[in-house]
Structure formats: C-alpha cells, structure tokens
Write a protein that holds these residues in place. Structure first.
Motif: not given
Length: 312
Positions: A176, A94-95, A145, A106, A173-174, A147, A104
């Motif tokens: 996390i 995911l990351t 998460c 979060t 980006r996510f 997109d 993205a």
C-alpha cells in the motif's frame, strides 16, 4: 382631399393595416410565449416527479439489497470513514503485517470489479474469502488486502486508485502506497462547479496558496423574460465562459513544482474541464461542496482525502 392627391391616403391606410397586423402578431406571440412557458413549467414538474420516483426506486433497491444481504448473511463486518491520523494509523498497521513469502495479497480492483483481474488471482481471493468475495465487487473501485489464513480481509477506497501492472500480487506484506490515501508532497486541489472555482496549493495538509472566484451563471430554470430554450443557451454560454476562466486560472496559478493535480466538484463539470483544457489530473472525484469558494474548498479537501474501510 390633399392626402388623396399626394397619395397619402393609401399610405395611411396601409400603415393602419400594418399596425393592426402587428398588434395581431404581438397578441399571437404573447399567447405562444404563455403556452411555451406553461409547457416548460409542466416539463419541469414532470422532470421533478421523475427525479422523485428515481430517488424512491434507488431507495427501495437499496433496502432490497440490504434485505438480500441479511438473508444471505453476506454483509461487511465493519465500515468506517477514515482520514488524517486515524487513516495513517490504519495504513501503518496494515503495512506492518508480515507473512510467509506469498501470504499477503494486495489487489487493485477497478470499476469492473473482480472480473477485471486475471483468473488465478480471482480464484485465490475466492479461496480466501469464499462467497464473501462478492463483497469486493460492492466496494469497487478499491484496494483489497487479504492474507492466506483469512485473518485479514479488508477493502480500502482511497481517493487515488493506482493504475499499475500487475494489478494484483502475493508477497510477504501488503503493498500500500501512502500517497494513494494521504495528502503527501506538494499538490494542487481544484474545486469546480458550474458557477464557482477554488484552487488550493498544498504542502501535505497545509494550504500554502489560494485562488477562488464565483461566476455569474443563471439558475437551471428560466424565471420569466426568456423562452426556456434561449435561457438554456445563455446559461450554457455562461458556463463555457466560466470554465475558460477556470482553465486560465489553473494555467496561471499552478506552479511547476506541484507534483500532482486533483480536480473535484460536479462530475459533469469536472469531466468537461479536464477534457476541454487537456488536463491530466492524478485523480478526480465528485464532491458535494457548496457555499463560498474558500470554505467550499476546505470541505472539498476534507471529503476528497477520506477513505472508506470495509472489513469483509
């Protein structure tokens, strides 16, 4: 004749009267004790029946919810319990995703669900997920998460739900943090039940120190010899003494270099210990870990560091 002269006759008569009264009161007490025991037994039977009916209601509500989901078509596409290397692999994947500057999302969703997020983020999430955004509320508290193309839409339910502001943000980006879901650094995990305590000091996945004990605490119901009320008072006092031992053990055995403390076990017992001892744990959880202290701690550690993944 001599007894009458010395006044003993009246005393003996009074003694006989008192003994008779004592016997009458003793019989009355025994009858009352039997009545209260029967009442306590009846109450326990009623409570057991209420619990059974509540379980049945919960089961039927769950079946009804599943039927509603099937009829509406809204159900998660996949659900998996993740831990260890498999969980690390999913987080890394995911990351590793990269999108445009704000592609993205979060979002940290608390127990209040999407209603707790500010309006524009909720709108954005609903734009991406459509009506399936309702599935996020079912997973709360969780980390979402998603997109902007709809290719990725998942929730994670890690053991540590972060408290941060902003609770939701768009980026490329996510965002996390591995420590939300994985055992990292040096930390302490305490398992607390009404009659058991187990404490592990860990470096990552490895336990480097341990302390555990049982306490003599009566069961939940009297089995004779005590009135139910007195029995419950004795049990409550024993639990209080046990929790004092737990608090002392945490003070004595958790070293200063421990970065995070987690307390798990019976929910009510955990909450009482945290409040009474003035603890500030990084996370708490209800876990069903039974048995002797050391194996129970191992089960609790495994259960705590488990994250549920839902693909929406």
């Amino acid at each position: 004749m001599l007894d009458e002269l010395l006044g003993r006759a009246s005393l003996k008569a009074r003694i006989d009267e008192l003994e008779a009264e004592n016997e009458r009161l003793q019989k009355r007490y025994e009858a009352e004790s039997d009545r209260r025991a029967d009442a306590a037994t009846a109450r326990q039977e009623v409570e057991a029946e209420v619990n059974r009916l509540e379980d049945r209601i919960a089961q039927l509500e769950g079946e009804l919810e599943r039927m509603d989901d099937q009829e509406s078509g809204f159900e998660v596409r996949r659900r998996e319990q993740l831990r260890g290397s498999r969980l690390a692999e999913v987080i890394d994947r995911l990351t590793s995703v990269r999108t445009g500057p704000e592609g993205a999302l979060t979002a940290i969703v608390g127990g209040d669900g999407l209603a707790g997020l500010r309006g524009e983020i909720t709108d954005d999430l609903e734009n991406v997920l459509g009506e399936r955004a309702a599935l996020v509320d079912d997973a709360a508290p969780c980390v979402v998460c998603a997109d902007d193309t709809g290719l990725i839409s998942v929730t994670l339910e890690p053991p540590v739900i972060p408290d941060r502001n902003p609770r939701a943000s768009w980026a490329d980006r996510f965002a996390i943090d591995r420590e939300w879901a994985l055992p990292t650094g040096r930390y302490a995990l305490a398992l607390v039940r009404a009659d058991l305590f187990a404490l592990g000091i860990y470096d990552g996945d490895e336990r480097v120190d341990y302390r555990g004990f049982d306490s003599d605490v009566k069961g939940s119901h009297s089995k004779g010899g005590f009135s139910q009320a007195r029995f419950e008072r004795i049990r409550d006092d024993q639990i209080d003494d046990h929790l004092e031992r737990c608090a002392d053990a945490l003070t004595e055995r958790v070293p200063d270099d421990v970065e995070r403390l987690f307390v798990v076990g019976q929910r009510g017992v955990v909450d009482t210990l945290v409040d009474d001892a003035g603890l500030e744990p990084a996370g708490t959880a209800a876990v069903d870990a039974t048995g002797d202290p050391k194996p129970a701690l191992e089960d609790a550690h495994r259960a705590f560091w488990t994250t549920e993944l839902r693909v929406l």
